[in-house]
Design a protein around this motif. Structure first.
Motif, PDB file in Angstrom:
ATOM      1  N   LEU A 100       0.941  -1.236  -0.074  1.00  0.00           N
ATOM      2  CA  LEU A 100       0.145   0.029   0.051  1.00  0.00           C
ATOM      3  C   LEU A 100       0.916   1.132  -0.025  1.00  0.00           C
ATOM      4  N   ARG A 101       1.989   1.189   0.528  1.00  0.00           N
ATOM      5  CA  ARG A 101       2.880   2.354   0.978  1.00  0.00           C
ATOM      6  C   ARG A 101       3.561   2.605  -0.543  1.00  0.00           C
ATOM      7  N   GLN A 102       4.096   1.578  -1.201  1.00  0.00           N
ATOM      8  CA  GLN A 102       4.534   1.691  -2.322  1.00  0.00           C
ATOM      9  C   GLN A 102       3.687   2.296  -3.619  1.00  0.00           C
ATOM     10  N   ARG A 103       2.350   1.627  -3.471  1.00  0.00           N
ATOM     11  CA  ARG A 103       1.233   1.986  -4.576  1.00  0.00           C
ATOM     12  C   ARG A 103       0.946   3.293  -4.301  1.00  0.00           C
ATOM     13  N   TYR A 104       0.559   3.826  -3.202  1.00  0.00           N
ATOM     14  CA  TYR A 104       0.178   4.859  -2.695  1.00  0.00           C
ATOM     15  C   TYR A 104       0.869   5.738  -1.741  1.00  0.00           C
ATOM     16  N   PRO A 105       2.126   6.332  -2.009  1.00  0.00           N
ATOM     17  CA  PRO A 105       2.944   6.791  -1.349  1.00  0.00           C
ATOM     18  C   PRO A 105       2.553   8.032  -0.528  1.00  0.00           C
ATOM     19  N   ALA A 106       1.570   8.903  -1.267  1.00  0.00           N
ATOM     20  CA  ALA A 106       1.178  10.262  -0.775  1.00  0.00           C
ATOM     21  C   ALA A 106       0.078  10.044   0.333  1.00  0.00           C
ATOM     22  N   ARG A 107      -0.530   8.781   0.225  1.00  0.00           N
ATOM     23  CA  ARG A 107      -1.377   8.494   1.368  1.00  0.00           C
ATOM     24  C   ARG A 107      -0.808   8.047   3.029  1.00  0.00           C
ATOM     25  N   TYR A 108       0.364   7.708   2.795  1.00  0.00           N
ATOM     26  CA  TYR A 108       1.076   7.143   3.961  1.00  0.00           C
ATOM     27  C   TYR A 108       2.524   7.866   4.067  1.00  0.00           C
ATOM     28  N   PRO A 109       2.255   9.069   4.471  1.00  0.00           N
ATOM     29  CA  PRO A 109       3.439   9.890   4.722  1.00  0.00           C
ATOM     30  C   PRO A 109       3.959   9.546   6.204  1.00  0.00           C
ATOM     31  N   ASP A 110       5.162   9.675   6.432  1.00  0.00           N
ATOM     32  CA  ASP A 110       5.742   9.451   7.761  1.00  0.00           C
ATOM     33  C   ASP A 110       5.265  10.508   8.632  1.00  0.00           C
ATOM     34  N   PRO A 111       4.642   9.829  10.031  1.00  0.00           N
ATOM     35  CA  PRO A 111       4.254  10.932  11.056  1.00  0.00           C
ATOM     36  C   PRO A 111       5.465  11.763  11.407  1.00  0.00           C
ATOM     37  N   TYR A 112       5.022  13.000  11.750  1.00  0.00           N
ATOM     38  CA  TYR A 112       5.939  14.134  12.243  1.00  0.00           C
ATOM     39  C   TYR A 112       5.705  14.682  13.565  1.00  0.00           C
ATOM     40  N   PHE A 113       6.569  14.436  14.462  1.00  0.00           N
ATOM     41  CA  PHE A 113       6.170  14.844  15.882  1.00  0.00           C
ATOM     42  C   PHE A 113       7.146  15.826  16.314  1.00  0.00           C
ATOM     43  N   PRO A 114       6.818  17.173  16.686  1.00  0.00           N
ATOM     44  CA  PRO A 114       7.919  18.256  17.085  1.00  0.00           C
ATOM     45  C   PRO A 114       8.295  18.057  18.448  1.00  0.00           C
ATOM     46  N   ASP A 115       8.855  16.767  18.837  1.00  0.00           N
ATOM     47  CA  ASP A 115       9.417  16.836  20.163  1.00  0.00           C
ATOM     48  C   ASP A 115      10.493  17.941  20.575  1.00  0.00           C
ATOM     49  N   HIS A 116      11.253  18.304  19.602  1.00  0.00           N
ATOM     50  CA  HIS A 116      12.345  19.249  19.825  1.00  0.00           C
ATOM     51  C   HIS A 116      11.450  20.728  20.222  1.00  0.00           C
ATOM     52  N   LEU A 117      10.405  20.727  19.818  1.00  0.00           N
ATOM     53  CA  LEU A 117       9.533  21.953  20.365  1.00  0.00           C
ATOM     54  C   LEU A 117       8.774  21.842  21.443  1.00  0.00           C
ATOM     55  N   VAL A 118       8.148  20.758  21.618  1.00  0.00           N
ATOM     56  CA  VAL A 118       7.384  20.351  22.630  1.00  0.00           C
ATOM     57  C   VAL A 118       7.557  19.034  23.308  1.00  0.00           C
ATOM     58  N   PRO A 119       8.784  18.957  24.016  1.00  0.00           N
ATOM     59  CA  PRO A 119       9.171  17.363  24.422  1.00  0.00           C
ATOM     60  C   PRO A 119       7.890  16.567  25.020  1.00  0.00           C
ATOM     61  N   GLY A 120       7.734  15.313  24.567  1.00  0.00           N
ATOM     62  CA  GLY A 120       6.603  14.555  25.065  1.00  0.00           C
ATOM     63  C   GLY A 120       5.457  14.467  24.116  1.00  0.00           C
ATOM     64  N   ILE A 121       5.404  15.435  23.287  1.00  0.00           N
ATOM     65  CA  ILE A 121       4.158  15.362  22.597  1.00  0.00           C
ATOM     66  C   ILE A 121       4.086  14.209  21.483  1.00  0.00           C
ATOM     67  N   GLY A 122       5.168  13.471  20.819  1.00  0.00           N
ATOM     68  CA  GLY A 122       5.022  12.360  20.191  1.00  0.00           C
ATOM     69  C   GLY A 122       4.571  11.234  20.831  1.00  0.00           C
ATOM     70  N   SER A 123       4.898  10.820  22.010  1.00  0.00           N
ATOM     71  CA  SER A 123       4.408   9.710  22.771  1.00  0.00           C
ATOM     72  C   SER A 123       3.004   9.802  22.993  1.00  0.00           C
ATOM     73  N   ALA A 124       2.480  10.914  23.526  1.00  0.00           N
ATOM     74  CA  ALA A 124       1.271  11.196  23.883  1.00  0.00           C
ATOM     75  C   ALA A 124       0.308  10.692  22.617  1.00  0.00           C
ATOM     76  N   LEU A 125       0.653  11.587  21.580  1.00  0.00           N
ATOM     77  CA  LEU A 125      -0.223  11.505  20.450  1.00  0.00           C
ATOM     78  C   LEU A 125      -0.256  10.065  19.766  1.00  0.00           C
ATOM     79  N   ARG A 126       0.992   9.366  19.795  1.00  0.00           N
ATOM     80  CA  ARG A 126       0.853   8.111  19.369  1.00  0.00           C
ATOM     81  C   ARG A 126       0.053   7.248  20.050  1.00  0.00           C
ATOM     82  N   GLU A 127       0.070   7.331  21.512  1.00  0.00           N
ATOM     83  CA  GLU A 127      -0.906   6.577  22.330  1.00  0.00           C
ATOM     84  C   GLU A 127      -2.184   6.819  22.020  1.00  0.00           C
TER      85      GLU A 127
END
Length: 314
Positions: A100-127
């Protein structure tokens, strides 16, 4: 008044179909309130960053499905007034070799988490993503039987689908570039269903019998919204309700909300189900794939990024 569905005691098929026909209904949310509060705290901190810091969190090529989107970008339809809101999107990655990622790459972008700006945001949003998706799977299993489908029918459509979480900051109206009171103009979602846990303030409205009605999720509950995909799959038995987000008179503060859109895998063919007990009528919708419906809708709301320009001839 929204109909309520208890996942432990959902009631008869007539009650469930009536809720689907309304397009919006309440379900007791299995996501911990403490996790929702934590996520809102991190997101408040993110949206309070300066403009340059937030703009550096945009993800090129994602059609706004990952990272930050500034205000006045999204439209309900081409030519409509752009919405007064800022967005942050995230999801869960698929392996690079997944078909699916190979066929539809624009539908499956890597998630981006600005932990360098807001430490801890990535862990909370993933959960939060994981918990909300588990909740939505429980909801569609409950709905499937009422529509004459196997309990796993909809979860099969959603397997490895590009499920997207959206945090929306609606800035105070006195900061808007024009005299307005509507944060997000009327529209329908184009997924299977959408989960909307409680927001930080009022503003969500749904169109019922030609009248706008205020909708709020009380603590411990989520509003569930029928999307265009479920509307098409049931030939209109479930209705993708029209909704908007509006500032009330005298409402000077902003509004923050979190939603999760459940999109089927792009290669899914959206062929209408035969719902037992409903009147046999003409087929309302043409058969599209989930990706074709997505592309058409993204074009209408001006979110399809233009392909790279060809290199100039030498």
């Amino acid at each position: 008044m929204l109909k309520a569905i208890d996942l432990d005691r959902p009631g008869g098929h007539a009650h469930l179909r009536a809720a689907l026909h309304d397009g919006f209904f309440l379900v007791r949310n299995t996501v911990p309130e403490s996790l929702l509060d934590e996520a809102y705290g991190f997101l408040h901190a993110f949206f309070a960053l300066d403009t340059d810091a937030k703009h550096a969190c945009r993800v090129p090529g994602s059609n706004g499905q990952s990272g930050y989107t500034p205000p006045l970008v999204e439209h309900a339809e081409r030519g409509a007034v752009p919405d007064w809101k800022e967005l942050f999107h995230w999801g869960a990655p698929l392996p690079a070799h997944h078909p699916l990622r190979q066929r539809y790459p624009a539908r499956y972008p890597d998630p981006y988490f600005p932990d360098h700006l807001v430490p801890g945001i990535g862990s909370a949003l993933r959960e939060l993503h994981t918990r909300l998706l588990r909740f939505q799977h429980d909801v569609v299993r409950t709905l499937a039987e009422a529509l004459g489908a196997h309990p796993d029918y909809f979860t099969d459509l959603l397997e490895d689908g590009p499920v997207v979480n959206r945090a929306t900051w609606y800035p105070p109206m006195d900061q808007a570039p024009s005299d307005r009171h509507v944060w997000a103009v009327e529209h329908q979602d184009f997924d299977l269903i959408t989960a909307l846990p409680r927001a930080t303030s009022a503003g969500l409205e749904v169109l019922v019998d030609g009248e706008w009605r205020s909708v709020e999720a009380p603590p411990g509950h989520a509003v569930v919204n029928v999307g265009m995909v479920l509307d098409r799959l049931t030939n209109g038995t479930a209705r993708a309700a029209v909704h908007r987000v509006v500032a009330r008179p005298g409402q000077h503060e902003g509004r923050l909300s979190i939603v999760q859109f459940c999109h089927p895998a792009p290669w899914t063919t959206l062929t209408p189900l035969r719902v037992p007990g409903t009147e046999e009528g003409p087929q309302r919708f043409a058969t599209l794939t989930a990706d074709e419906l997505f592309q058409r809708t993204m074009y209408r709301i001006r979110r399809l990024e233009a392909p790279p320009a060809p290199a100039p001839a030498r």
